[in-house]
Design a protein around this motif. Structure first.
Motif, PDB file in Angstrom:
ATOM      1  N   SER A  24       0.793  -1.229   0.000  1.00 22.09           N
ATOM      2  CA  SER A  24       0.000   0.000   0.000  1.00 22.09           C
ATOM      3  C   SER A  24       0.827   1.281   0.000  1.00 22.09           C
ATOM      4  N   ARG A  25       2.120   1.178   0.202  1.00 21.14           N
ATOM      5  CA  ARG A  25       3.013   2.336   0.308  1.00 21.14           C
ATOM      6  C   ARG A  25       2.774   3.147   1.579  1.00 21.14           C
ATOM      7  N   HIS A 139      -0.646   7.902  -5.515  1.00 18.89           N
ATOM      8  CA  HIS A 139       0.492   7.153  -6.039  1.00 18.89           C
ATOM      9  C   HIS A 139       0.089   6.494  -7.349  1.00 18.89           C
ATOM     10  N   SER A 141       1.461   4.021  -8.722  1.00 14.83           N
ATOM     11  CA  SER A 141       1.559   2.561  -8.558  1.00 14.83           C
ATOM     12  C   SER A 141       0.337   1.973  -7.858  1.00 14.83           C
ATOM     13  N   LEU A 142      -0.492   2.824  -7.256  1.00 19.11           N
ATOM     14  CA  LEU A 142      -1.709   2.369  -6.565  1.00 19.11           C
ATOM     15  C   LEU A 142      -2.958   2.758  -7.354  1.00 19.11           C
ATOM     16  N   ARG A 145      -4.392   6.272  -6.155  1.00 18.76           N
ATOM     17  CA  ARG A 145      -5.070   6.299  -4.854  1.00 18.76           C
ATOM     18  C   ARG A 145      -4.027   6.577  -3.784  1.00 18.76           C
ATOM     19  N   PRO A 147      -2.351   5.738   0.016  1.00 20.44           N
ATOM     20  CA  PRO A 147      -2.169   4.474   0.738  1.00 20.44           C
ATOM     21  C   PRO A 147      -3.434   4.066   1.520  1.00 20.44           C
ATOM     22  N   TYR A 150      -6.108   2.928  -0.947  1.00 19.44           N
ATOM     23  CA  TYR A 150      -5.780   1.611  -1.469  1.00 19.44           C
ATOM     24  C   TYR A 150      -6.157   0.528  -0.454  1.00 19.44           C
ATOM     25  N   GLU A 151      -5.769   0.731   0.802  1.00 20.40           N
ATOM     26  CA  GLU A 151      -6.087  -0.257   1.839  1.00 20.40           C
ATOM     27  C   GLU A 151      -7.583  -0.384   2.048  1.00 20.40           C
TER      28      GLU A 151
END
Length: 156
Positions: A24-25, A139, A141-142, A145, A147, A150-151
């Motif tokens: 999730s970064r 991000h 990479s998400l 979204r 972190p 994303y979670e």
């Protein structure tokens, strides 16, 4: 995990250690101190475990710094049920996620300006990580979204 020195303060250096969830970064644990001893990275790991309360074994990846390979840190990780993984010598991309985080922190928060005190820098780091980076910073990479977003999507 990575430890990094922040821009100078009027009181000297302040160091930051982080534990970042690779999926999730999200910065799930962090600590600051005026030193780079094992206690700094141990505090960040303990913070992450208190926050996440992992039910099973988790893997913690770091570089080969003496703080992460110390007997104290190895013992703490075992007590917390954390399996240690260290990067290969001379392979900077093994820790690319942490390097990217610190580059973002420097460009978005600190730049090159000095801070009046360690307390002021610590407060700024707290507000940036807990109030901006984890909750709102998007991000690529998400899927653009945050972190936290994303979670939240993983639970839904």
């Amino acid at each position: 995990m990575r430890r990094h020195h922040l821009p100078p303060t009027g009181e000297g250096r302040l160091y930051l250690a982080t534990v970042i969830d690779i999926a999730s970064r999200r910065v799930v644990g962090w600590a600051t101190a005026d030193h780079l001893r094992t206690e700094l990275v141990a505090e960040a790991l303990q913070s992450a475990c208190r926050r996440r309360r992992p039910a099973g074994s988790v893997i913690f990846h770091s570089d080969r710094g003496c703080q992460y390979t110390s007997r104290e840190f190895t013992f703490l990780a075992g007590e917390l049920g954390v399996r240690l993984s260290v990067g290969r010598t001379g392979r900077c991309w093994d820790n690319a996620l942490a390097e990217s985080f610190f580059a973002t922190l420097k460009s978005e928060l600190f730049g090159d300006r000095p801070w009046p005190s360690r307390a002021a820098a610590h407060t700024a780091v707290f507000e940036w990580i807990e109030g901006w980076y984890n909750l709102h910073r998007l991000h690529s990479s998400l899927g653009y979204r945050s972190p936290a977003g994303y979670e939240a999507g993983l639970v839904a």
